[in-house]
Every structure is written in structure tokens, then in C-alpha cells.
Scaffold this motif. Structure first.
Motif, PDB file in Angstrom:
ATOM      1  N   LEU A 204     -20.637   8.973   5.932  1.00 18.19           N
ATOM      2  CA  LEU A 204     -19.257   9.463   5.813  1.00 18.19           C
ATOM      3  C   LEU A 204     -18.263   8.309   5.933  1.00 18.19           C
ATOM      4  CD1 LEU A 204     -19.243  12.906   7.699  1.00 18.19           C
ATOM      5  CD2 LEU A 204     -19.596  12.448   5.275  1.00 18.19           C
ATOM      6  N   GLN A 205     -18.622   7.314   6.739  1.00 18.53           N
ATOM      7  CA  GLN A 205     -17.723   6.159   6.861  1.00 18.53           C
ATOM      8  C   GLN A 205     -17.637   5.402   5.524  1.00 18.53           C
ATOM      9  OE1 GLN A 205     -15.526   5.725   9.203  1.00 18.53           O
ATOM     10  NE2 GLN A 205     -14.751   3.982   8.027  1.00 18.53           N
ATOM     11  N   GLU A 206     -18.769   5.329   4.819  1.00 22.01           N
ATOM     12  CA  GLU A 206     -18.756   4.685   3.482  1.00 22.01           C
ATOM     13  C   GLU A 206     -17.822   5.452   2.536  1.00 22.01           C
ATOM     14  OE1 GLU A 206     -23.495   3.369   3.510  1.00 22.01           O
ATOM     15  OE2 GLU A 206     -22.825   4.934   2.126  1.00 22.01           O
ATOM     16  N   VAL A 207     -17.922   6.775   2.602  1.00 18.87           N
ATOM     17  CA  VAL A 207     -17.092   7.611   1.714  1.00 18.87           C
ATOM     18  C   VAL A 207     -15.616   7.418   2.061  1.00 18.87           C
ATOM     19  CG1 VAL A 207     -16.566   9.979   0.984  1.00 18.87           C
ATOM     20  CG2 VAL A 207     -18.923   9.329   1.472  1.00 18.87           C
ATOM     21  N   ARG A 208     -15.325   7.451   3.376  1.00 12.87           N
ATOM     22  CA  ARG A 208     -13.934   7.298   3.843  1.00 12.87           C
ATOM     23  C   ARG A 208     -13.362   5.959   3.364  1.00 12.87           C
ATOM     24  NH1 ARG A 208     -15.303   8.230   8.948  1.00 12.87           N
ATOM     25  NH2 ARG A 208     -14.912  10.435   9.217  1.00 12.87           N
ATOM     26  N   THR A 209     -14.142   4.896   3.538  1.00 14.29           N
ATOM     27  CA  THR A 209     -13.685   3.558   3.150  1.00 14.29           C
ATOM     28  C   THR A 209     -13.410   3.509   1.644  1.00 14.29           C
ATOM     29  OG1 THR A 209     -15.018   2.631   4.917  1.00 14.29           O
ATOM     30  CG2 THR A 209     -14.314   1.093   3.210  1.00 14.29           C
ATOM     31  N   ALA A 210     -14.341   4.078   0.852  1.00 13.48           N
ATOM     32  CA  ALA A 210     -14.176   4.050  -0.612  1.00 13.48           C
ATOM     33  C   ALA A 210     -12.964   4.885  -1.022  1.00 13.48           C
ATOM     34  CB  ALA A 210     -15.445   4.573  -1.284  1.00 13.48           C
ATOM     35  N   TYR A 211     -12.778   6.017  -0.355  1.00 12.80           N
ATOM     36  CA  TYR A 211     -11.636   6.873  -0.689  1.00 12.80           C
ATOM     37  C   TYR A 211     -10.321   6.148  -0.369  1.00 12.80           C
ATOM     38  CZ  TYR A 211      -8.092  10.445  -0.237  1.00 12.80           C
ATOM     39  OH  TYR A 211      -6.918  11.134  -0.352  1.00 12.80           O
ATOM     40  N   HIS A 212     -10.249   5.495   0.796  1.00 17.36           N
ATOM     41  CA  HIS A 212      -9.009   4.796   1.168  1.00 17.36           C
ATOM     42  C   HIS A 212      -8.731   3.631   0.218  1.00 17.36           C
ATOM     43  CE1 HIS A 212      -7.769   7.149   4.552  1.00 17.36           C
ATOM     44  NE2 HIS A 212      -9.011   7.172   4.998  1.00 17.36           N
ATOM     45  N   ALA A 213      -9.798   2.949  -0.227  1.00 20.09           N
ATOM     46  CA  ALA A 213      -9.614   1.855  -1.188  1.00 20.09           C
ATOM     47  C   ALA A 213      -9.042   2.415  -2.489  1.00 20.09           C
ATOM     48  CB  ALA A 213     -10.951   1.156  -1.438  1.00 20.09           C
ATOM     49  N   PHE A 214      -9.526   3.604  -2.890  1.00 11.51           N
ATOM     50  CA  PHE A 214      -9.025   4.250  -4.108  1.00 11.51           C
ATOM     51  C   PHE A 214      -7.540   4.594  -3.956  1.00 11.51           C
ATOM     52  CE2 PHE A 214      -8.264   8.524  -6.004  1.00 11.51           C
ATOM     53  CZ  PHE A 214      -8.243   8.142  -7.340  1.00 11.51           C
ATOM     54  N   VAL A 215      -7.180   5.183  -2.806  1.00 10.52           N
ATOM     55  CA  VAL A 215      -5.775   5.550  -2.569  1.00 10.52           C
ATOM     56  C   VAL A 215      -4.900   4.298  -2.562  1.00 10.52           C
ATOM     57  CG1 VAL A 215      -4.159   6.550  -0.877  1.00 10.52           C
ATOM     58  CG2 VAL A 215      -6.350   7.665  -1.314  1.00 10.52           C
ATOM     59  N   ASP A 216      -5.385   3.231  -1.898  1.00  9.72           N
ATOM     60  CA  ASP A 216      -4.612   1.987  -1.845  1.00  9.72           C
ATOM     61  C   ASP A 216      -4.404   1.422  -3.243  1.00  9.72           C
ATOM     62  OD1 ASP A 216      -4.562   2.267   0.850  1.00  9.72           O
ATOM     63  OD2 ASP A 216      -6.074   0.730   1.285  1.00  9.72           O
ATOM     64  N   SER A 217      -5.428   1.558  -4.109  1.00  9.06           N
ATOM     65  CA  SER A 217      -5.284   1.023  -5.468  1.00  9.06           C
ATOM     66  C   SER A 217      -4.234   1.826  -6.247  1.00  9.06           C
ATOM     67  CB  SER A 217      -6.627   1.011  -6.208  1.00  9.06           C
ATOM     68  OG  SER A 217      -6.972   2.335  -6.603  1.00  9.06           O
ATOM     69  N   LEU A 218      -4.153   3.126  -5.979  1.00 11.05           N
ATOM     70  CA  LEU A 218      -3.129   3.942  -6.650  1.00 11.05           C
ATOM     71  C   LEU A 218      -1.729   3.526  -6.188  1.00 11.05           C
ATOM     72  CD1 LEU A 218      -4.434   7.645  -6.633  1.00 11.05           C
ATOM     73  CD2 LEU A 218      -4.507   5.968  -8.478  1.00 11.05           C
ATOM     74  N   VAL A 219      -1.612   3.319  -4.872  1.00 14.03           N
ATOM     75  CA  VAL A 219      -0.309   2.914  -4.319  1.00 14.03           C
ATOM     76  C   VAL A 219       0.109   1.565  -4.906  1.00 14.03           C
ATOM     77  CG1 VAL A 219       0.890   2.254  -2.181  1.00 14.03           C
ATOM     78  CG2 VAL A 219      -0.659   4.239  -2.197  1.00 14.03           C
ATOM     79  N   ALA A 220      -0.867   0.644  -5.008  1.00  8.65           N
ATOM     80  CA  ALA A 220      -0.552  -0.688  -5.547  1.00  8.65           C
ATOM     81  C   ALA A 220      -0.080  -0.589  -7.001  1.00  8.65           C
ATOM     82  CB  ALA A 220      -1.794  -1.586  -5.448  1.00  8.65           C
ATOM     83  N   LYS A 221      -0.674   0.367  -7.757  1.00 10.53           N
ATOM     84  CA  LYS A 221      -0.294   0.517  -9.174  1.00 10.53           C
ATOM     85  C   LYS A 221       1.105   1.134  -9.332  1.00 10.53           C
ATOM     86  CE  LYS A 221      -4.779   1.233 -11.225  1.00 10.53           C
ATOM     87  NZ  LYS A 221      -5.662   2.358 -11.434  1.00 10.53           N
ATOM     88  N   ALA A 222       1.489   1.972  -8.346  1.00  6.02           N
ATOM     89  CA  ALA A 222       2.738   2.756  -8.484  1.00  6.02           C
ATOM     90  C   ALA A 222       3.975   1.852  -8.404  1.00  6.02           C
ATOM     91  CB  ALA A 222       2.802   3.817  -7.399  1.00  6.02           C
TER      92      ALA A 222
END
Ligand SMILES: N[C@@H](CCC(=O)N[C@@H](CS)C(=O)NCC(=O)O)C(=O)O
Length: 222
Positions: A204-222
Motif C-alpha cells: 500500500l505504501q508503494e501505491v500511495r507513493t505512486a499516486y502522490h507522484a502522479f498528483v504532483d505531476s498534475l500540479v506541476a503541469k497545471a
């Protein structure tokens, strides 16, 4: 055997938890051809990960089909994640179906859509509606888990539910619900129980980390 998986996928995470628990000889790899392409569909007709590729070249898609196959063929003998009695196996499948056809369908997917800003014309009204179905779906889980009692082994059903529940907690704030399990003591106790398994908490920690990286990439693109 090869497991085609993506780090953020809650469905692939189920199989990775199982592989850790049962020490399965799985090579975890990204999809060999890009998702959402004709080439992927030609090789994997259902068009999604996870996919399990056997030594024979046969492939199995759909996390639940993969999990049952792996539990029935575990090298150390039939997996303890597959309970002994027909009633317990039915309860295991109920939990898996609750995760997919109730909690994900009626609460998690609407949360995802809201988080991605899809259909945001009446954001407050939407958030209220989602919060209501979230409570209704969690109440189903609360009753289900209470009915099963606390004196039982962890099953494939628990493993299927765990990543869905993780995403639900990550995304519930979108609907104004900060701690979704707070009012559901049986589900809260279940969450603590399954997280005591290192295979569950590490995956679950792997999933959480990957999900947060995905969210951060969206924020960086915005
Ligand atoms: N019911 C499937 C769901 C699998 C699924 O939705 N996988 C997502 C990743 S989390 C996927 O491959 N999405 C690609 C797409 O929809 O194009 C299962 O249990 O395996």
C-alpha cells in the motif's frame, strides 16, 4: 511467471500483496506494450493491467481471476488466503465484489471523477452527493465485516478490498470527508488489522507513493 503491473494500480496491488504473502515467483514488470494501444489489445484482449503471463505463454487478466489462479496453484500448496469451507470462500468473494461493485462503483469512481474535475458545474452539490453515497457504501462494508466476526484468517477478499480502501481514504477529502473510517469502527479495526501484515502495508505504501507522484505531476503541469 510475469505480472504486468503499474505501481499506482489498486488492481495490480492486490496481486502484488498476494505474491508477497505467498512468496510467489512473480517477476513484476510494466506492460510490455503501451496501454490503450491496438498492440496492447491484440496481446491482452481486456485492455487493462494487471495481466499474469504464465511460462506457457497463456495470459490471465482481471485481478480476481489472477488471484484465484495463483491461490489455487501456489507452489507451497493451496494458499491459506483461500479459505477451507464453501461458506468462507463465498464470504471472501462477497468482500471482493463489495470492493468492486459497491465501494468502487458507487463511491471511489465518483471521487476520482470529482478529483479530476470532471463534471464540476455544481461542485458543492456533487461533493455532497458523493459524501452521501460514500457513507452508504461504507455502512454496507461495516455491516459485512461485523457479520464475518473477528476470529478469521485474512483472505483474498481482504486483499482485494485493501487498495480500494486506501484510495478511498486518499480521495475522500475531495468530498469534504477527512477521515472516512472514523464513524465505522468495524472497518477501522479491519483497516488496522490488515495493515499489520507487512505484505499489505509495504504494497500500500508503494501505491500511495505512486499516486502522490502522479498528483504532483498534475500540479506541476497545471
Ligand atoms: N476489473 C479490472 C480493472 C483493471 C483496471 O481498471 N486497470 C487499470 C489500471 S488501475 C487499467 O489498466 N487502465 C487502463 C485503461 O483503462 O485504459 C481488474 O480487476 O483487474
Amino acid at each position: 511467471m510475469k505480472l504486468y503491473s503499474l505501481p499506482h494500480s489498486p488492481y495490480a496491488a492486490r496481486v502484488r500483496i498476494q505474491a508477497r504473502m505467498d512468496a510467489l515467483p512473480l517477476e513484476v514488470l510494466p506492460p510490455p506494450v503501451p496501454l490503450r494501444t491496438e498492440a496492447f489489445l491484440e496481446r491482452f484482449p481486456l485492455g487493462k493491467v494487471p495481466v499474469l503471463e504464465l511460462e506457457s505463454g497463456d495470459t490471465i487478466a482481471e485481478s480476481w481471476a489472477i488471484m484465484e489462479y495463483l491461490a489455487e496453484t501456489a507452489p507451497a500448496g493451496r494458499s491459506a488466503l483461500l479459505p477451507a469451507t464453501a461458506l468462507e470462500r463465498a464470504q471472501m468473494r462477497m468482500l471482493g465484489r463489495y470492493a468492486d461493485f459497491h465501494l468502487a462503483a458507487n463511491a471511489l469512481f465518483p471521487l476520482f471523477r470529482a478529483a479530476m474535475g470532471i463534471g464540476q458545474e455544481d461542485a458543492d452539490g456533487i461533493a455532497e452527493g458523493i459524501a452521501e453515497s460514500l457513507r452508504a457504501e461504507l455502512m454496507k462494508g461495516e455491516r459485512l465485516i461485523s457479520d464475518f466476526g473477528s476470529d478469521r484468517q485474512l483472505t483474498l477478499g481482504d486483499i482485494a478490498l485493501a487498495p480500494t480502501m486506501l484510495y478511498l481514504q486518499e480521495l475522500a477529502p475531495v468530498a469534504g470527508v477527512k477521515k472516512p473510517l472514523e464513524d465505522f469502527p468495524a472497518l477501522g479495526a479491519w483497516w488496522s488489522w490488515i495493515n499489520r501484515s507487512a505484505a499489505v502495508s509495504e504494497t500500500l505504501q508503494e501505491v500511495r507513493t505512486a499516486y502522490h507522484a502522479f498528483v504532483d505531476s498534475l500540479v506541476a503541469k497545471a
